[in-house]
Design an enzyme around this catalytic site. Structure first.
Site, PDB file in Angstrom:
ATOM      1  N   HIS A 222       0.880  -1.193   0.000  1.00 17.76           N
ATOM      2  CA  HIS A 222       0.000   0.000   0.000  1.00 17.76           C
ATOM      3  C   HIS A 222       0.910   1.235   0.000  1.00 17.76           C
ATOM      4  CE1 HIS A 222      -3.580   2.314   0.538  1.00 17.76           C
ATOM      5  NE2 HIS A 222      -3.918   1.996   1.773  1.00 17.76           N
ATOM      6  N   HIS A 261      -2.208  -2.225  -9.736  1.00 17.11           N
ATOM      7  CA  HIS A 261      -3.237  -1.626  -8.881  1.00 17.11           C
ATOM      8  C   HIS A 261      -4.404  -2.584  -8.712  1.00 17.11           C
ATOM      9  CE1 HIS A 261      -6.042   1.256  -7.186  1.00 17.11           C
ATOM     10  NE2 HIS A 261      -4.950   1.886  -6.801  1.00 17.11           N
ATOM     11  N   ASP A 312       2.516   5.739  -6.620  1.00 15.26           N
ATOM     12  CA  ASP A 312       3.736   5.758  -5.815  1.00 15.26           C
ATOM     13  C   ASP A 312       5.032   5.860  -6.616  1.00 15.26           C
ATOM     14  OD1 ASP A 312       2.666   5.709  -3.250  1.00 15.26           O
ATOM     15  OD2 ASP A 312       2.339   3.544  -3.320  1.00 15.26           O
TER      16      ASP A 312
END
Ligand SMILES: CC(=O)SCCNC(=O)CCNC(=O)[C@H](O)C(C)(C)COP(=O)(O)OP(=O)(O)OC[C@H]1O[C@@H](n2cnc3c(N)ncnc32)[C@H](O)[C@@H]1OP(=O)(O)O
Ligand SMILES: O=C([O-])CC(=O)C(=O)O
Length: 376
Positions: A222, A261, A312
């Protein structure tokens, strides 16, 4: 329209677990909206505080409301002495996400939410204080100094950079922090938000909800992926080296952090935005390695696996170019996502039923009791 992801199976994937008016993720394979506003418009035109207001108060603020809100947040930046003292006792080698978790939890002891009517004030205090908590601890633990937690910078992102570096950030850095905080603010029923909602559904207090969410965000699947992505790109000195390294990792079936994802199928809309800013920062610092290495990683992962960068991946190089230590990357995510988490807590409280799903049992049918003396 993109094919939607495989639903069912492990991880509650694709199963509807509640209702929200806050956010849509991947509705056409790739889109992201906060209360109907497209993420690209918010990242282009909004201030993070404006987005937090939108999420938490249900509408965009007018000029007066935004000015008042920012003024309120600036006024809430001072750390209580008891919290300073706790932060000063946390060792240098602690992970900053653990510091955030503890900081939030201690705040909940010092300024407890005793009634839900206090929720907005408690939320604003966390928004204002989280950059202070992490930078106060970091500079005390690493440099042995007790920083002055006041600054003239009225944005949360700029305030964080000023406390971290001990000087006012330039315009570009303050802008990138603002964009980054907007991109990370909210993402529907992601793992950490869901953790916050589960906690809220028991009618627990707001600091418990956020403390649980911080712990959930910490993992590398995450929020922790931005730090892991940095560790990856830093290993390579050239794009060719990166390509070779990634091919080896894929062959060994290793996970490449910052890619893939749970919901998006084609791309993460936040990636194009932060990638553009990372490129600008690369130009500013004269980088000829990290940015081209990151771009090659993106190309290889798409070519080989049809896996795309999530929010990210390019955050890693962008933060690095602004001189932010890698271990502070995920705490920045916390400074932003606290807006989304708490907006969800408010929403859960408005129409609550305790979240308590069922499980398929796959244990033994019947176990005969064995007295302790007779056990193997
Ligand atoms: C802000 C955020 O939190 S964004 C997410 C940040 N996390 C990361 O970047 C960690 C790396 N990525 C991952 O681990 C995953 O892509 C997750 C956790 C984000 C999503 O997990 P899932 O929904 O289970 O992934 P998905 O169903 O798309 O996986 C399909 C296949 O691709 C593989 N895969 C997915 N992501 C990756 C990756 N980054 N590297 C290598 N393989 C991957 C999976 O292992 C799976 O293979 P399998 O069918 O052989 O088991
Ligand atoms: O939605 C998810 O599963 C993870 C994510 O991108 C986020 O929380 O920003």
């Amino acid at each position: 329209m993109a094919e939607s992801k495989k639903t069912g199976g492990a991880g509650l994937r694709g199963q509807v677990a509640g209702v929200t008016a806050l956010c849509t993720v991947g509705q056409s394979g790739t889109g992201l909206t906060y209360r109907g506003y497209d993420i690209s418009d918010l990242a282009e035109y909004a201030q993070f505080e404006e987005v937090a207001y939108l999420l938490l108060r249900g509408k965009l603020p007018n000029r007066q409301e935004l000015d008042d809100y920012k003024k309120k947040l600036v006024g809430l930046r001072e750390l209580p002495d008891a919290l300073k003292s706790v932060l000063e006792h946390i060792p240098k080698d602690a992970h900053p996400m653990d510091v955030m978790r503890t900081g939030c939890s201690v705040l909940g002891n010092l300024e407890t939410e005793t009634d839900f009517s206090q929720q907005d004030d408690k939320i604003d205090r966390m928004l204002a204080l989280f950059p202070t908590i992490i930078t106060y601890w970091y500079r005390f633990a690493h440099e042995g100094i007790r920083i002055d937690t006041a600054s003239d910078v009225d944005s949360i992102g700029g305030h964080f950079l000023e406390l971290l570096h001990g000087k006012k950030p330039n315009e570009l850095h303050e802008r990138v922090m603002n964009v980054s905080l907007i991109l990370y603010a909210e993402h529907e029923f992601n793992a950490s938000t869901f953790a916050a909602r589960v906690c809220a559904s028991t009618l627990s207090d707001i600091h418990s909800c956020v403390t649980g969410a911080i712990g959930t965000l910490r993992g590398p699947l995450h929020g922790g992926a931005n730090e892991a992505a940095m560790a990856l790109i830093q290993k390579f000195k050239t794009p060719d080296e990166a390509e070779e390294g990634l091919m080896g990792m894929l062959e060994r079936k290793e996970k490449i952090m910052g890619f893939g994802h749970a919901v998006y199928t084609e791309s993460d809309p936040r990636n194009a935005i932060i990638k553009k800013w990372s490129e600008k920062l690369a130009e500013e610092v004269g980088d000829t390695v990290l940015y081209p290495v990151s771009v090659r990683c993106e190309e290889v992962m798409w070519r080989e696996k049809k896996l795309f960068c999530n929010a990210d991946f390019f955050h890693a190089s962008a933060y690095h170019f602004m001189g932010i230590p890698t271990e502070l990357f995920t705490p920045i995510f916390v400074m932003s996502r606290v807006s989304g988490w708490t907006a969800h807590v408010k929403e859960q409280r408005e129409n609550n039923r305790i979240i308590r799903p069922s499980a398929d049992y796959n244990g033994p049918e019947h176990s005969e009791w064995v007295p302790i003396e007779q056990r193997d």
